[in-house]
Design a protein around this motif. Structure first.
Motif, short mmCIF file in Angstrom:
data_model
loop_
_atom_site.label_atom_id
_atom_site.label_comp_id
_atom_site.label_asym_id
_atom_site.label_seq_id
_atom_site.Cartn_x
_atom_site.Cartn_y
_atom_site.Cartn_z
N LEU A 1 0.83 -1.19 0.00
CA LEU A 1 0.00 0.00 0.00
C LEU A 1 0.87 1.25 0.00
CD1 LEU A 1 -2.52 -1.06 2.82
CD2 LEU A 1 -2.87 -1.25 0.34
N ALA A 2 0.32 2.33 -0.50
CA ALA A 2 0.98 3.64 -0.46
C ALA A 2 -0.06 4.70 -0.15
CB ALA A 2 1.67 3.96 -1.78
N VAL A 3 0.30 5.65 0.73
CA VAL A 3 -0.60 6.75 1.09
C VAL A 3 0.22 8.03 1.18
CG1 VAL A 3 -2.20 7.70 2.81
CG2 VAL A 3 -2.12 5.22 2.41
N PRO A 4 -0.20 9.11 0.49
CA PRO A 4 0.49 10.40 0.63
C PRO A 4 -0.06 11.19 1.81
CG PRO A 4 -1.18 10.57 -1.08
CD PRO A 4 -1.24 9.16 -0.54
N TYR A 5 0.83 11.94 2.48
CA TYR A 5 0.43 12.76 3.62
C TYR A 5 1.04 14.15 3.49
CZ TYR A 5 -0.97 8.47 6.08
OH TYR A 5 -1.57 7.29 6.45
N ASP A 6 0.25 15.16 3.85
CA ASP A 6 0.73 16.53 3.93
C ASP A 6 1.11 16.78 5.39
OD1 ASP A 6 1.18 19.25 4.03
OD2 ASP A 6 -0.59 19.79 2.86
N LEU A 7 2.43 16.83 5.66
CA LEU A 7 2.89 16.95 7.04
C LEU A 7 2.46 18.24 7.70
CD1 LEU A 7 6.49 15.45 6.79
CD2 LEU A 7 4.47 14.42 7.80
N SER A 8 2.24 19.28 6.91
CA SER A 8 1.83 20.56 7.51
C SER A 8 0.47 20.45 8.19
CB SER A 8 1.79 21.66 6.44
OG SER A 8 0.75 21.41 5.50
N LEU A 9 -0.32 19.44 7.81
CA LEU A 9 -1.64 19.23 8.42
C LEU A 9 -1.59 18.24 9.57
CD1 LEU A 9 -3.74 18.89 5.13
CD2 LEU A 9 -3.35 20.95 6.50
N MET A 10 -0.41 17.62 9.79
CA MET A 10 -0.31 16.54 10.77
C MET A 10 0.54 16.88 11.98
SD MET A 10 0.32 13.25 8.31
CE MET A 10 0.38 12.18 9.74
N ARG A 11 1.56 17.69 11.82
CA ARG A 11 2.52 17.93 12.89
C ARG A 11 2.59 19.41 13.23
NH1 ARG A 11 1.80 13.27 13.05
NH2 ARG A 11 3.28 11.59 12.65
N PRO A 12 2.71 19.74 14.49
CA PRO A 12 2.82 21.16 14.87
C PRO A 12 4.11 21.80 14.37
CG PRO A 12 3.19 19.74 16.77
CD PRO A 12 2.70 18.85 15.67
N ARG A 13 5.17 20.99 14.24
CA ARG A 13 6.45 21.50 13.75
C ARG A 13 6.99 20.53 12.71
NH1 ARG A 13 6.49 21.47 19.05
NH2 ARG A 13 7.81 19.62 19.09
N PRO A 14 6.42 20.52 11.50
CA PRO A 14 6.88 19.56 10.50
C PRO A 14 8.35 19.76 10.17
CG PRO A 14 5.47 21.23 9.49
CD PRO A 14 5.38 21.43 10.97
N ALA A 15 9.09 18.66 10.20
CA ALA A 15 10.54 18.75 9.94
C ALA A 15 10.84 18.83 8.45
CB ALA A 15 11.23 17.53 10.54
N TRP A 16 9.87 18.51 7.61
CA TRP A 16 10.08 18.52 6.16
C TRP A 16 8.92 19.25 5.49
CZ3 TRP A 16 10.02 14.06 9.15
CH2 TRP A 16 11.27 13.50 9.44
N LYS A 17 9.20 19.87 4.36
CA LYS A 17 8.17 20.60 3.63
C LYS A 17 7.64 19.82 2.43
CE LYS A 17 9.93 25.18 4.91
NZ LYS A 17 10.47 26.48 4.42
N GLY A 18 8.39 18.84 1.97
CA GLY A 18 7.94 18.06 0.83
C GLY A 18 6.85 17.06 1.18
N LEU A 19 6.16 16.58 0.18
CA LEU A 19 5.10 15.60 0.39
C LEU A 19 5.71 14.29 0.88
CD1 LEU A 19 1.94 15.32 -0.16
CD2 LEU A 19 2.65 13.88 -2.07
N LEU A 20 5.06 13.67 1.87
CA LEU A 20 5.50 12.39 2.40
C LEU A 20 4.60 11.28 1.85
CD1 LEU A 20 6.49 11.48 6.02
CD2 LEU A 20 4.65 10.21 4.90
N VAL A 21 5.20 10.17 1.48
CA VAL A 21 4.45 8.99 1.05
C VAL A 21 4.86 7.82 1.94
CG1 VAL A 21 3.95 7.35 -0.80
CG2 VAL A 21 4.29 9.78 -1.34
N ARG A 22 3.89 7.21 2.59
CA ARG A 22 4.16 6.04 3.43
C ARG A 22 3.89 4.78 2.63
NH1 ARG A 22 0.47 4.48 8.48
NH2 ARG A 22 -0.78 3.62 6.78
N PHE A 23 4.84 3.85 2.72
CA PHE A 23 4.72 2.56 2.04
C PHE A 23 4.54 1.45 3.07
CE2 PHE A 23 7.22 5.09 -0.95
CZ PHE A 23 6.53 4.86 -2.14
N SER A 24 3.57 0.59 2.82
CA SER A 24 3.41 -0.66 3.58
C SER A 24 3.75 -1.79 2.63
CB SER A 24 1.97 -0.81 4.08
OG SER A 24 1.73 -2.14 4.50
N ILE A 25 4.75 -2.60 3.01
CA ILE A 25 5.20 -3.66 2.13
C ILE A 25 4.40 -4.92 2.39
CG2 ILE A 25 7.20 -4.98 1.36
CD1 ILE A 25 7.26 -1.89 0.91
#
Length: 396
Positions: A346-370
């Motif tokens: 599975l793969a899911v994209p996440y916008d970290l700016s909506l998830m973390r009070p102090r996002p360490a990264w500005k780029g889009l994050l994609v989580r992979f489940s193998i």
């Protein structure tokens, strides 16, 4: 006395035949019941729903459910386990059984999102406060501990962003403060590390993930090593009426025996794919606890040798979000969907700016489940999706 021949309907319900005992097979029999039959009034009145020495009502357990509870307790290194309808229900059971108005709980800022929302939306209505802390900063954690803190949640690694905290240090400080420690051990699955050895009082496990392994069951478990704590949880479990279906219990039992094999296979495949992603120019960071440079890697290394088949990649902030999304949409073997640990990747994209009070990264994050596909095929799928999104040449 004259023998009364019952009507056919009555005879079918009250048929005297009982099959012989002694039937033994590899799989645990499925016992379905709401009503449990007692031989007499004395037995009915003497039976204690809190004890596994007998049965009182289907909601409190059947032979099938008892077997799964005992096996989950063994998997987790605990002594008692309680089944609930989902992983989130397991979190809710802990909160509602152990907290009252005026109490406070602490939740890591990278915790499973519904854990935080449960505190913010539901517990707050009952007068239970919560604070969010940075699990990678012991000073932040100690500052969050207050006089009303009764429960501390730990999670390793963090949901989506995969930071691995110093569990022993966090648990030791919480217990020294007098708070109970609950650990979401779904990622570790009882395989990567011992929840109780790091100082947890309670281990919560979404059996939906690795124990089920098929992506087709919702279930959770709460495991403890203390009888008094277990009875507090069991009492709330009874009063809230949380039961699980016998067929779902059977499904988890059938899958449980292969859990170590699946965990090892998905670990190996996940690490191979994560290393491949490290070589891609469009990626700012690969977040996998077992990889050097990933946040908390040293904490993982001090505690674990194994890891779940789960990791995230952060696209370089210069990659437009729409192109990163185009990559996700171009995946073929990886399906778009929540959860993890099943046979399908599975793969899911996440916008970290909506998830973390102090996002360490500005780029889009994609989580992979193998899943359980061949890792070379998964790598090829990611490569073709990067080409389709125009990202195979890096940032050009």
């Amino acid at each position: 006395m004259d023998e009364i021949k019952p009507d056919t309907a009555t005879a079918l319900i009250h048929h005297p035949y009982q099959p012989p005992g002694g039937f033994v097979a590899p799989q645990v029999p499925v016992h379905k019941a709401s009503t449990v039959i007692f031989p007499n009034v004395a037995a009915l009145r003497a039976r204690d729903w809190k004890s596994k020495a007998g049965y009182t009502y289907g909601l409190h357990g059947t032979p099938t459910a008892y077997v799964l509870e005992e096996r989950i307790a063994t998997l987790e290194g605990g002594l008692q386990s309680q089944l609930v309808p989902s992983g989130l229900a397991a979190i809710a059971l802990v909160d509602l059984a152990l907290l009252k108005s005026g109490d406070e709980l602490l939740i890591p800022e990278n915790a499973y999102g519904p854990n935080r929302e449960l505190a913010r939306q539901e517990l707050a209505r009952f007068g239970i406060a919560h604070r969010v802390y940075d699990p990678m900063d012991l000073a932040s954690f100690e500052a969050a501990l207050g006089p009303a803190t009764r429960l501390v949640w730990l999670e390793a690694p963090g949901s989506v962003t995969m930071e691995f905290p110093d569990l022993r240090a966090l648990a030791a400080r919480a217990r020294a403060h007098g708070a109970l420690v609950a650990l979401d051990n779904t990622w570790g699955a009882g395989i990567a590390f011992d929840a109780f050895a790091v100082g947890a009082d309670i281990s919560v496990h979404a059996l939906t993930k690795y124990p089920s392994g098929g992506g087709d069951v919702l279930m959770g478990a709460v495991t403890t090593r203390d009888d008094a704590l277990h009875l507090r949880l069991k009492g709330s479990h009874m009063r809230m009426g949380w039961g699980v279906g016998a067929n779902d219990v059977e499904t988890v039992l059938r899958s449980l025996a292969t859990l170590p094999l699946r965990y090892a296979a998905q670990d190996a495949a996940g690490r191979a794919l994560a290393r491949w992603w490290q070589a891609q120019a469009c990626i700012a960071q690969v977040l996998h606890p077992a990889l050097p440079g990933s946040p908390g890697h040293e904490h993982w290394k001090a505690l674990c040798t194994r890891a779940a088949g789960l990791f995230s990649v952060v696209f370089d902030e210069r990659v437009p979000h729409e192109r990163a999304i185009a990559f996700v949409d171009a995946l073929r073997l990886f399906k778009l969907g929540y959860s993890w640990a099943g046979p399908v990747s599975l793969a899911v994209p996440y916008d970290l700016s909506l998830m973390r009070p102090r996002p360490a990264w500005k780029g889009l994050l994609v989580r992979f489940s193998i899943g359980l596909e061949a890792v070379d095929d998964l790598i090829a799928d990611c490569a073709q999706a990067l080409r389709a999104a125009g990202l195979d040449s890096g940032l050009a």
